[in-house]
Design an enzyme around this catalytic site. Structure first.
Site, PDB file in Angstrom:
ATOM      1  CE  LYS A 251      -3.377   2.423   2.998  1.00 45.02           C
ATOM      2  NZ  LYS A 251      -4.297   2.293   4.148  1.00 45.02           N
ATOM      3  CG  ASP A 256      -5.745   7.472   4.981  1.00 47.55           C
ATOM      4  OD1 ASP A 256      -6.643   8.144   4.420  1.00 47.55           O
ATOM      5  OD2 ASP A 256      -5.961   6.395   5.580  1.00 47.55           O
ATOM      6  CE  LYS A 263      -6.839   8.098   8.450  1.00 49.19           C
ATOM      7  NZ  LYS A 263      -7.480   6.888   8.990  1.00 49.19           N
ATOM      8  NE  ARG A 337     -11.116  -1.564   3.491  1.00 50.53           N
ATOM      9  CZ  ARG A 337     -11.758  -1.823   4.621  1.00 50.53           C
ATOM     10  NH1 ARG A 337     -12.908  -2.451   4.600  1.00 50.53           N
ATOM     11  NH2 ARG A 337     -11.259  -1.460   5.773  1.00 50.53           N
TER      12      ARG A 337
HETATM   13  N1  BES Z   1      -4.537   3.888   6.992  1.00 56.45           N
HETATM   14  C1  BES Z   1      -5.702   3.621   7.743  1.00 56.45           C
HETATM   15  C2  BES Z   1      -5.500   2.572   8.829  1.00 56.45           C
HETATM   16  C3  BES Z   1      -4.479   2.894   9.886  1.00 56.45           C
HETATM   17  C4  BES Z   1      -4.855   3.571  11.004  1.00 56.45           C
HETATM   18  C5  BES Z   1      -3.197   2.494   9.762  1.00 56.45           C
HETATM   19  C6  BES Z   1      -3.921   3.847  11.978  1.00 56.45           C
HETATM   20  C7  BES Z   1      -2.250   2.763  10.743  1.00 56.45           C
HETATM   21  C8  BES Z   1      -2.612   3.431  11.858  1.00 56.45           C
HETATM   22  C9  BES Z   1      -6.803   3.101   6.831  1.00 56.45           C
HETATM   23  O1  BES Z   1      -6.831   3.643   5.547  1.00 56.45           O
HETATM   24  C10 BES Z   1      -8.106   3.435   7.465  1.00 56.45           C
HETATM   25  O2  BES Z   1      -8.374   4.585   7.606  1.00 56.45           O
HETATM   26  N2  BES Z   1      -8.859   2.420   7.863  1.00 56.45           N
HETATM   27  C11 BES Z   1     -10.120   2.594   8.499  1.00 56.45           C
HETATM   28  C12 BES Z   1     -11.145   1.754   7.794  1.00 56.45           C
HETATM   29  C13 BES Z   1     -12.545   2.025   8.228  1.00 56.45           C
HETATM   30  C14 BES Z   1     -12.997   3.346   7.668  1.00 56.45           C
HETATM   31  C15 BES Z   1     -13.430   0.917   7.710  1.00 56.45           C
HETATM   32  C16 BES Z   1      -9.993   2.133   9.937  1.00 56.45           C
HETATM   33  O3  BES Z   1      -9.259   1.186  10.208  1.00 56.45           O
HETATM   34  O4  BES Z   1     -10.602   2.764  10.797  1.00 56.45           O
HETATM   35 ZN    ZN Z   2      -7.909   5.465   5.451  1.00 55.75          ZN
HETATM   36 ZN    ZN Z   3      -4.961   4.312   4.875  1.00 53.11          ZN
END
Ligand code: BES
Ligand code: ZN
Ligand code: ZN
Length: 491
Positions: A251, A256, A263, A337
């Site tokens: 990835k 992000d 966020k 994903r």
């Molecule tokens: N990059 C994040 C996940 C992440 C969070 C990695 C903290 C490392 C540290 C990912 O893209 C994300 O935001 N995932 C969300 C998915 C949800 C919206 C279904 C998550 O895990 O909350």
């Molecule tokens: Zn994300």
């Molecule tokens: Zn992410």
């Protein structure tokens, strides 16, 4: 390789790694008598993680005793951690040269060659610093290290591979530590091109028009909100074209924000490291291409910046992937994903037999496994091979299930699937189930969720505060072991 082995020379500082058992009776008999004259060694010097300095005349640091703890608990990671601690201890003093007396370790449960490799690896990993953006020059330097150990072909090979693994990991750390304004998708691609220029690794960068031709719906959609275009980095290393193709997918979200599903500020800070999976794939390619092993491997990194904006991907949009699958966007923060799906489909088009993907994919995985274990999912045979390698390199993984029971959580009203679960549980599993929909049945697949492992909050052993480079050594050794496996099953 020459120069890493050698006997003590006058003026060298000497490091003695010591097991507890060997020091309990007082001064170990095997220590250099001249070094130890008139010195009282406390028995705690053999305790795990204990560092005990002894000074030569003229007050110069001369001898460092490094505690290894009890022999029964010894493994390669213990040596790597001891070496990391020792390396940082000697960095503070401007020493000309350091010499580690591995020969002095008595009746070790580990092979000498393994110990030598682990020491070198831990030393290089533990003395890493990222000072590129500090205006003052680094005040700590790593003195050259010499290993006092019997120089057999096996020791040389272990040390050679250990150094490659460490250098690959440091490359991954360097990339993941970059701030987001210095590592946008095209800068990441340029770094890869520069790094592999004049090497046998062929680098291709697919730009927007090619992404459109290839039908990379997820990557195009995720990259749409940013003023910096998304792109797809492809690295190919073929030293033996008769081998089955193995694909690594990482990835590469250079930042992000969550996109329109923005966020909260308290959980945004380290999202510059949302390309850590991509970084470990790059590091692994560096190791593999320098290993000399006969391989056929391709690394794929979908790279984009996930931003809100006038042109950004909207919740509710429906994307159509190259395999015909339609995906409705429930949350633009589940972008990893979406871009990995394109890469998994592409790996199949290239004819990959095995594919491993690695990603900072879900908070949920961190919630379940914390910051020391990555989640591993996928075909059982590949999960098993990943676990075997993991135990060897010391990068820990724990298997989570691809639970069919939760498949329906991804149901969507109007598309084939949704990119997020409709139920607030099992986030890491549903993310893995999403990815599985894009894995052709002819390919074997394993997925690593390294969200909790991208960075370390404290410096200890071979781990240094900041980006960890997690996955680099694991993936490189996994590709080597899979290739050997194919060879055996062929014979
Ligand atoms: N990059 C994040 C996940 C992440 C969070 C990695 C903290 C490392 C540290 C990912 O893209 C994300 O935001 N995932 C969300 C998915 C949800 C919206 C279904 C998550 O895990 O909350
Ligand atoms: Zn994300
Ligand atoms: Zn992410």
């Amino acid at each position: 390789m020459k120069g890493h082995f050698g006997k003590f020379e006058d003026g060298d500082a000497v490091i003695y790694p010591l097991f507890k058992e060997d020091i309990e009776s007082g001064i170990p008999a095997h220590l250099n008598a001249a070094d130890m004259r008139d010195v009282e060694v406390r028995s705690s010097a053999g305790e795990k993680d204990a560092l005990t300095w002894m000074f030569r005349q003229r007050g110069k640091p001369g001898v460092l005793l490094v505690g290894l703890g009890e022999k029964s608990k010894a493994d390669a990671d213990l040596i790597r951690n001891a070496a990391g601690n020792a390396g940082r201890a000697v960095m503070k003093d401007r020493l000309e040269r350091v010499h580690v007396s591995l020969n002095a370790i008595q009746n070790s449960p580990l092979h000498a060659a393994e110990t030598a490799g682990a020491w070198m690896e831990g030393w290089m990993l533990g003395t890493y610093t990222f000072h590129k953006y500090k205006s003052a020059p680094a005040d700590r330097v790593v003195p050259p290290l010499r290993l006092d150990v019997e120089q057999t072909a096996e020791t040389e090979e272990q040390v050679r591979m250990a150094m490659l693994r460490a250098e690959g990991t440091l490359l991954a750390r360097d990339l993941a530590n970059e701030p987001p304004n210095e590592l946008r998708p095209e800068m990441l691609a340029r770094r890869v091109q520069e790094h592999f220029a004049n090497t046998p690794v062929e680098v291709e960068v697919l730009s927007r028009s090619t992404l459109e031709k290839e039908g990379m719906a997820g990557l195009l959609a995720v990259g749409r909100g940013s003023r910096y275009a998304p792109l797809f980095i492809k690295m190919t290393y073929i030293s033996d074209s008769s081998k089955p193709l193995i694909a690594l997918v990482g990835k590469g979200i250079t930042f992000d924000t969550g996109g329109i599903s923005l966020k909260k500020d308290y959980n945004i800070s380290d999202m510059r490291m949302d390309m850590a999976g991509g970084a470990s794939v790059i590091g692994a390619m560096d190791i593999l291409s320098r290993s000399g092993a006969p391989l056929k491997v391709v690394a794929l990194i979908p790279a984009a910046e996930n931003m809100p904006g006038g042109n950004a991907l909207l919740p509710g949009e429906i994307l159509t992937y190259a395999n015909g699958l339609t995906v409705q966007i429930g949350n633009t923060d589940a972008e990893g994903r979406l871009v990995l799906a394109d890469a998994l489909l592409y790996a199949h088009r290239l004819g990959a037999r095995d594919v491993a993907d690695i990603a900072t994919l879900t908070y949920s995985c961190t919630g379940a496994l914390g910051s020391k274990y990555a989640g591993v999912f996928g075909d059982q045979s590949l999960v098993d091979s990943m676990r075997d390698v993991s135990a060897r390199v010391g990068e820990k993984v724990w298997q989570l299930p691809l639970a069919d029971e939760y498949e329906s959580y991804l149901d969507s009203d109007c598309a084939d699937i949704c990119n997020v679960s409709s139920v607030g549980e099992a986030g890491a599993i549903t993310a893995a189930l999403f990815l599985r929909r894009f894995v052709d049945p002819s390919m074997k697949w394993v997925h690593l969720d390294m969200a909790g492992l991208k960075d370390a909050s404290a410096t200890k052993g071979h781990v240094v505060h900041g980006a960890t480079g997690f996955g680099t050594r694991l993936l490189a050794e996994w590709v080597l072991s899979r290739t050997a496996h194919h060879e055996r099953s062929h014979a």
